[in-house]
Design an enzyme around this catalytic site. Sequence first.
Site, PDB file in Angstrom:
ATOM      1  N   ARG A   1      -6.244 -14.031  -2.055  1.00 57.92           N
ATOM      2  CA  ARG A   1      -5.157 -14.332  -2.321  1.00 57.92           C
ATOM      3  C   ARG A   1      -4.299 -13.582  -1.410  1.00 57.92           C
ATOM      4  NH1 ARG A   1      -3.659  -9.974  -5.540  1.00 57.92           N
ATOM      5  NH2 ARG A   1      -5.471  -9.039  -6.565  1.00 57.92           N
TER       6      ARG A   1
ATOM      7  N   ASP B   1     -17.125  -5.811  -5.079  1.00 59.30           N
ATOM      8  CA  ASP B   1     -16.232  -4.416  -4.953  1.00 59.30           C
ATOM      9  C   ASP B   1     -16.675  -3.503  -3.983  1.00 59.30           C
ATOM     10  OD1 ASP B   1     -15.175  -2.278  -5.625  1.00 59.30           O
ATOM     11  OD2 ASP B   1     -15.719  -1.792  -7.667  1.00 59.30           O
TER      12      ASP B   1
ATOM     13  N   ASN C   1      -7.923  -5.883   5.040  1.00 55.55           N
ATOM     14  CA  ASN C   1      -6.674  -6.244   4.203  1.00 55.55           C
ATOM     15  C   ASN C   1      -6.681  -5.743   2.744  1.00 55.55           C
ATOM     16  OD1 ASN C   1      -4.165  -7.787   3.481  1.00 55.55           O
ATOM     17  ND2 ASN C   1      -5.691  -8.747   2.286  1.00 55.55           N
TER      18      ASN C   1
ATOM     19  N   TYR D   1      -0.290   5.340  -3.312  1.00 53.70           N
ATOM     20  CA  TYR D   1      -0.280   4.239  -2.600  1.00 53.70           C
ATOM     21  C   TYR D   1      -0.045   4.731  -1.307  1.00 53.70           C
ATOM     22  CZ  TYR D   1       0.410  -0.251  -0.612  1.00 53.70           C
ATOM     23  OH  TYR D   1       0.609  -1.457   0.389  1.00 53.70           O
TER      24      TYR D   1
ATOM     25  N   LYS E   1      -2.191   4.738   2.238  1.00 55.49           N
ATOM     26  CA  LYS E   1      -1.737   4.170   3.319  1.00 55.49           C
ATOM     27  C   LYS E   1      -1.824   4.972   4.497  1.00 55.49           C
ATOM     28  CE  LYS E   1      -2.273   0.119   2.065  1.00 55.49           C
ATOM     29  NZ  LYS E   1      -3.485  -0.992   2.406  1.00 55.49           N
TER      30      LYS E   1
ATOM     31  N   ILE F   1       6.968  -7.899   1.761  1.00 57.32           N
ATOM     32  CA  ILE F   1       6.374  -9.405   2.072  1.00 57.32           C
ATOM     33  C   ILE F   1       5.937 -10.093   0.805  1.00 57.32           C
ATOM     34  CG2 ILE F   1       4.430 -10.710   3.147  1.00 57.32           C
ATOM     35  CD1 ILE F   1       6.228  -8.915   5.241  1.00 57.32           C
TER      36      ILE F   1
ATOM     37  N   THR G   1       4.647 -12.458  -1.875  1.00 63.12           N
ATOM     38  CA  THR G   1       3.545 -12.834  -2.091  1.00 63.12           C
ATOM     39  C   THR G   1       3.402 -13.086  -3.842  1.00 63.12           C
ATOM     40  OG1 THR G   1       2.256 -10.941  -2.732  1.00 63.12           O
ATOM     41  CG2 THR G   1       2.205 -11.700  -0.584  1.00 63.12           C
TER      42      THR G   1
END
Length: 276
Positions: free
Chosen positions: A18, A75, A102, A181, A185, A214, A216
């Site tokens: 997705r 996983d 990704n 997060y 990153k 972005i 989504t």
Amino acid sequence: MGEQRLAGKVAWVTGSSRGIGRVVADHLAGLGAKVAVHGTTPVSTRAFDEAESLDAVAAAIADRHGGDVLAVYGDLTSEQVVKDVVAQIRARFGRIDILVNNAGGDIGSQGTSGERAGKPVVNDAVEVSIEDVRTVLERNLTTCILVCREVAPEMMQRNSGWIVTIGSIAGLGGHRSEVIYGTAKAAVHEYTRCLAAQMRPYGVYANVIAPGEIITPRFVASRPTKEERKVRTGALTRYGWPEEVARCVEFLVTEDSSYISGQIVRVDGGAQLFPA
């Protein structure tokens, strides 16, 4: 059908059931690549109603482009699962020429079904739960490292390969929320730069794309959004679209970027303008 720039190449896009990953996988298939799409489970696609199953995603991409698409799941925080998934891809396609890391996201221990599409309930630098810390770090950093460790050696042996890691502008500056997060990153960015240094003598490319906001289905589910920014042209203050990330992936896995490695490319409409 567009130009088959990647005909004969095999691409694996992690976290492609997705969102951005799915669009990247579709784009690479449209360029002629054989593609492995991946989700944590066979029905990861259902989290935000993007498809009935991972197999359905693979079939739709194959039908649209007339290509060869394989669905794999597992996983990727597990070293053995990574080995098993890579073995499945090699059994079908023989090798992996292009790896797009990704898999990730600001998704804590409650999973995608939790509040705000799974973001840690407390998402700052001090009060965030240790369970969410571990989950977000593993989901973003551990998966990247384990997948690269499994795929990069074959690229080194062939003296050919392209690795693109999807980072985030969250990992390029300090902020009060989404702290773990951003930390994950930032680590992913640095790991990829180090990987690029190691791959350089072998002619293997490793770069980072750092998207901004972005659109989504999960992005929309995880926060308030502004309708006036959901346009595809005009001022760069709009939201970005997965296709714009996919075209940057194309740039980084073709001769267009034949002398570029170890770099971070922001796809954010100029939201961040300081050095990476």
